[in-house]
Design an enzyme around this catalytic site. Sequence first.
Site, mmCIF file in Angstrom:
data_model
loop_
_atom_site.group_PDB
_atom_site.id
_atom_site.type_symbol
_atom_site.label_atom_id
_atom_site.label_comp_id
_atom_site.label_asym_id
_atom_site.label_seq_id
_atom_site.Cartn_x
_atom_site.Cartn_y
_atom_site.Cartn_z
ATOM 1 N N LYS A 216 -10.830 -3.585 19.264
ATOM 2 C CA LYS A 216 -9.434 -4.015 19.421
ATOM 3 C C LYS A 216 -8.907 -3.720 20.823
ATOM 4 O O LYS A 216 -7.730 -3.927 21.090
ATOM 5 C CB LYS A 216 -8.560 -3.332 18.361
ATOM 6 C CG LYS A 216 -8.999 -3.666 16.949
ATOM 7 C CD LYS A 216 -8.074 -3.102 15.897
ATOM 8 C CE LYS A 216 -8.645 -3.399 14.516
ATOM 9 N NZ LYS A 216 -7.663 -3.302 13.463
ATOM 10 N N LYS B 241 7.663 -17.620 -11.396
ATOM 11 C CA LYS B 241 6.993 -16.424 -11.921
ATOM 12 C C LYS B 241 5.732 -16.825 -12.697
ATOM 13 O O LYS B 241 5.797 -17.720 -13.557
ATOM 14 C CB LYS B 241 7.959 -15.658 -12.823
ATOM 15 C CG LYS B 241 7.406 -14.357 -13.305
ATOM 16 C CD LYS B 241 8.382 -13.651 -14.228
ATOM 17 C CE LYS B 241 7.640 -12.555 -14.966
ATOM 18 N NZ LYS B 241 8.404 -12.045 -16.090
ATOM 19 N N ASP C 138 -4.062 -6.220 5.385
ATOM 20 C CA ASP C 138 -5.065 -7.068 6.043
ATOM 21 C C ASP C 138 -5.169 -8.439 5.374
ATOM 22 O O ASP C 138 -5.537 -9.418 5.998
ATOM 23 C CB ASP C 138 -6.450 -6.404 5.967
ATOM 24 C CG ASP C 138 -6.493 -5.128 6.797
ATOM 25 O OD1 ASP C 138 -5.742 -5.042 7.787
ATOM 26 O OD2 ASP C 138 -7.266 -4.207 6.443
ATOM 27 N N PHE D 257 -4.076 3.168 14.954
ATOM 28 C CA PHE D 257 -4.286 4.229 13.972
ATOM 29 C C PHE D 257 -5.427 3.796 13.064
ATOM 30 O O PHE D 257 -5.573 2.610 12.779
ATOM 31 C CB PHE D 257 -3.023 4.449 13.122
ATOM 32 C CG PHE D 257 -2.018 5.340 13.775
ATOM 33 C CD1 PHE D 257 -1.329 4.929 14.906
ATOM 34 C CD2 PHE D 257 -1.777 6.612 13.270
ATOM 35 C CE1 PHE D 257 -0.411 5.757 15.528
ATOM 36 C CE2 PHE D 257 -0.863 7.451 13.883
ATOM 37 C CZ PHE D 257 -0.179 7.016 15.015
ATOM 38 N N ASN E 255 0.846 -1.195 0.000
ATOM 39 C CA ASN E 255 0.000 0.000 0.000
ATOM 40 C C ASN E 255 0.882 1.245 0.000
ATOM 41 O O ASN E 255 2.108 1.141 -0.063
ATOM 42 C CB ASN E 255 -0.980 -0.013 1.190
ATOM 43 C CG ASN E 255 -0.243 -0.062 2.510
ATOM 44 O OD1 ASN E 255 0.770 0.612 2.695
ATOM 45 N ND2 ASN E 255 -0.729 -0.877 3.426
#
Length: 402
Positions: free
Chosen positions: A342, A287, A277, A324, A208
């Site tokens: 959490k 490959k 996640d 966060f 990300n």
Amino acid sequence: MFKDKNIIVGVTGGIAAYKAADLVSRLKKEKANVEVIMTENATKFVSPLTFQTLALNPVYVDMFKEPRNYDVEHISLAEKADVFLIAPATANIIGKIANGIADDLLTTTIMATRAKVIFAPAMNTNMYLNPIVQKNIEYLKKLGYEFIDPAVGMLACQTYGPGRMAEPADIVQYLKNSFYSKDLIGMKFIVTAGPTIEPIDPVRYVTNHSSGKMGYKIAEEGQKRGAEVILISGPTNLKPPEGVQLIRVNTTLDMFNAVKEYFDRCHALIKAAAPLDYKPEVVSDVKIKKKNIENDELNIKYIRNPDIAAYFGKIKKDQIVVGFAAETNDLIENAKEKLINKNLDFIVANDVSKDGAGFKEDTNVVTIIDREGIITDYPIMDKSEVAKIIIDKVKKLIEDKS
Ligand SMILES: Cc1cc2nc3c(=O)[nH]c(=O)nc-3n(C[C@H](O)[C@H](O)[C@H](O)COP(=O)(O)O)c2cc1C
């Protein structure tokens, strides 16, 4: 950073005296009041006028010159100093101070001060490695004088080795660190930062946009204030802050295992990373080739990675766990849900689609939500300022528990 600080810069007679001009200019940019004392020999390398112009203060050289005011200069400068920086420091000045010699304005003022004195030595490698110079340095260190080690490199005298004065930017950074209050000594933090990557085959992976900047700033703030910091970082291009223990990881599972190894012995886990996640269920060991057929498609099935914040939020004992929430919609609702599910102590939420709040930005716009449901919105801030707010809050929660 140095507003209201009196920094006395002592310049001695070495070729690196020209670099002290850059140093003074940087200190002024950080808003310090800079007073420069030069040795007679230093004035042969750089003119006092250079320093006077950069420091916007008179430059002191001669102890017996007509007083400019009724203060005795070596006493008034010694008393007003918040810190004394000798840059460059010759073998001569180090030897004089180690042996109690006070035969000019600079040495006399150093002898008279109770402020911290920091030397940035600069000299030829053979001079620096001379056992007499090394013995003087060791002796002064034992007395509490500080030294910013010279760098290794090609010197003006065409020799290669240690002896080149530390770069002015690094000297300024050293000073910044020394002005920090060490209010976190004895505390141990784990900070996670950056993205994780999950391999698809030996040449491809998913990841990300996380840059790691927020986590690195938090680690830096904790370390500067005396905490022991373990920074567990996914791949980033950032220079790790000095003095932190850096553990590099790739996948979310690697990050999870690294946190697990240290969690029992830490006071706080600050989870600024953006671990993936999901990961591909199967990682091809060769490959993956495209096929020469019409409408060729590649379908990858993704499975869940461990939820690091949730796992440690649930098993924590006295530790503070900070999460966060980087969201693009329904920021507060999503963040509140994470906080509760959490079992976090507080959550730092930011809408990454807002101006000034993206992953790669140096600034952030955050909202902090705590266990009591108090929601505090902060304006756009530098990530280092956000780091300070987070660390202050963590410190308070740790102190409240003890
Ligand atoms: C061109 C030149 C460059 C010098 N560079 C250095 C140096 O980098 N470091 C050092 O310790 N001495 C250096 N010296 C020797 C010092 O200038 C000498 O030891 C002097 O006594 C230092 O005086 P001070 O410490 O009072 O400024 C240099 C001398 C000359 C002529």
